[in-house]
Design an enzyme around this catalytic site. Structure first.
Site, PDB file in Angstrom:
ATOM      1  N   GLY A 159       0.811  -1.204   0.000  1.00  0.00           N
ATOM      2  CA  GLY A 159       0.000   0.000   0.000  1.00  0.00           C
ATOM      3  C   GLY A 159       0.848   1.258   0.000  1.00  0.00           C
ATOM      4  CG  ASP A 207      13.284  -4.923   6.967  1.00  0.00           C
ATOM      5  OD1 ASP A 207      14.392  -5.029   6.402  1.00  0.00           O
ATOM      6  OD2 ASP A 207      12.268  -4.507   6.382  1.00  0.00           O
TER       7      ASP A 207
END
Length: 416
Positions: free
Chosen positions: A61, A207
């Site tokens: 998105g 991450d």
């Protein structure tokens, strides 16, 4: 996005050295029946949030600059496609061969079966919400609200706005302008505090990279994107699955069927690659071929350029390919480059991680006592009204004492 970091001794730069107060867990509002509309100017709205413009884009998105029309406060609003998330869930379920194993807290990783069956679309981002609800730290981004419009395909997560954007733009085919050692040291220490806090709360980020380190208006670094983070069992940070961005992955994750690895150690490697980016403007390993990149991470010599002294020693220790001898968070705290040869102090580990993440039994008992005393007042007032209005304050106090004694007697009888 280019940024102009504050000098290391500026008020904004001192957040990593101030004593942190005890903080409650974050409160995240979940709004299931949100409504999407459009203004006369053609801008979209989700409830009271006006989506002004797109400021980022990802695999699932986009991120919008949003304005709360009630308070005029700016937020970063992350919009997800429910259909894309469901496909991701199904693929994860297919790859894993079924719902089993550890509590992986990604965009549904390890929760695929539950999310697929659930009628609540918020379950698609429940993992990231679970992590962010557990946390409240000055170097971790705040999540305020999650909204779902049942008539549309979008889910929305409302985060605090980080006006200065990403720490550094790292591109494969170009070199960014490196930071000075002083500026790199301050940002690295703020990242350290955030990651140390995560690890103390049994979370590995998985991450860490400049894209996931944003700067606030006050130039404070905050960690974002907990989409592939994992909550581990206390004292056991061993992970089996690889996750994260390839160029920042630890060498032990670049091996097929690598077995269990230390999640904390892989986070520290990613911190090391991020530090390398800060001082060189690029990653230590660059390749557009994924398999070649993995081989480089495992075996290729690392070019440390003209760096020397404490910085070179730190880079070599944080980018140690052996996770068993790689520098730990406790050792990082005492490293000469971090302390700037003992001339800079940092908030202690105890103060940094001493955060209340759930209501204690004592607080519950105090709350119950407070409620009991309210009932006692109500009873006393009721009793007072049944008597003559000419009763003195002394008489009222006596009645209060009698009611409290009566309540305590009842409580004792119940316990017996």
């Amino acid at each position: 996005m280019s940024t102009t970091p504050s000098p290391p001794n500026s008020p904004e730069a001192s957040s990593s050295t101030k004593r942190k107060s005890v903080r409650p867990p974050s409160i995240v509002v979940e709004t299931l029946g949100a409504t999407t509309s459009e203004t006369k100017e053609g801008l979209r709205k989700i409830n009271n949030y006006l989506l002004k413009k797109e400021i980022g884009r990802g695999a699932f998105g986009t991120v919008h600059l949003g304005i709360d029309e009630n308070t005029n406060t700016e937020y970063a609003i992350k919009e997800f496609s429910k259909s894309r998330l469901r496909k991701k869930e199904q693929m994860d379920l297919f790859r894993s061969g079924g719902p089993r194993g550890r509590r992986l807290m990604g965009l549904g990783v390890g929760r695929a079966a539950a999310a697929a069956k659930s009628s609540n679309p918020l379950d698609l981002v429940r993992g990231e919400m679970a992590v962010l609800k557990k946390l409240n730290h000055p170097h971790i981004v705040r999540l305020f609200e999650v909204l779902d419009d049942p008539s549309g395909d979008s889910l929305y997560m409302v985060f605090e706005m980080m006006h200065k954007g990403v720490l550094m733009e790292i591109e494969v085919d170009q070199v960014a302008k490196p930071f000075s050692e002083d500026v790199a040291r301050r940002y690295f220490k703020e990242m350290m505090l955030g990651i140390e806090y995560l690890h103390a709360n049994d979370i590995v980020h998985r991450d860490i990279k400049p894209d996931n380190l944003l700067l606030s208006k006050e130039d404070v670094l905050k960690i974002v994107d907990f989409g592939v983070s994992e909550i581990f069992v206390k004292g056991n940070d061993r992970l089996k699955k690889s996750a994260g961005s390839p160029a920042f992955m630890a060498p032990e994750l670049c091996v097929a069927k690598h077995g269990e690895v230390s999640g904390k150690a892989t986070d520290i490697w990613s911190m090391g690659v991020t530090l390398y980016c800060m001082v060189f403007g690029k990653t230590p390993f660059v390749s557009t071929n994924l398999l070649e990149l993995y081989e480089m991470i495992k075996d290729a010599p690392i070019d440390f350029g003209d760096k020397s002294g404490n910085l070179l020693d730190l880079l070599q220790r944080v980018l140690d390919r052996n996770p068993d001898t790689r520098i730990t968070m406790k050792e990082l705290r005492n490293h000469a480059w971090i302390t700037n040869d003992d001339t800079e102090t940092m908030i202690s580990e105890e103060d940094n991680c001493d955060v209340v993440t759930e209501v204690t039994e004592e607080e519950m008992n105090n709350a119950i006592k407070s409620i009991a005393s309210i009932f006692a007042v109500i009873k006393a007032v009721s009793k007072f009204k049944r008597h003559s209005r000419s009763l003195s304050q002394q008489s009222l106090n006596k009645m209060m004492a009698e009611v409290k004694l009566e309540e305590e007697s009842k409580k004792s009888s119940t316990l017996i």
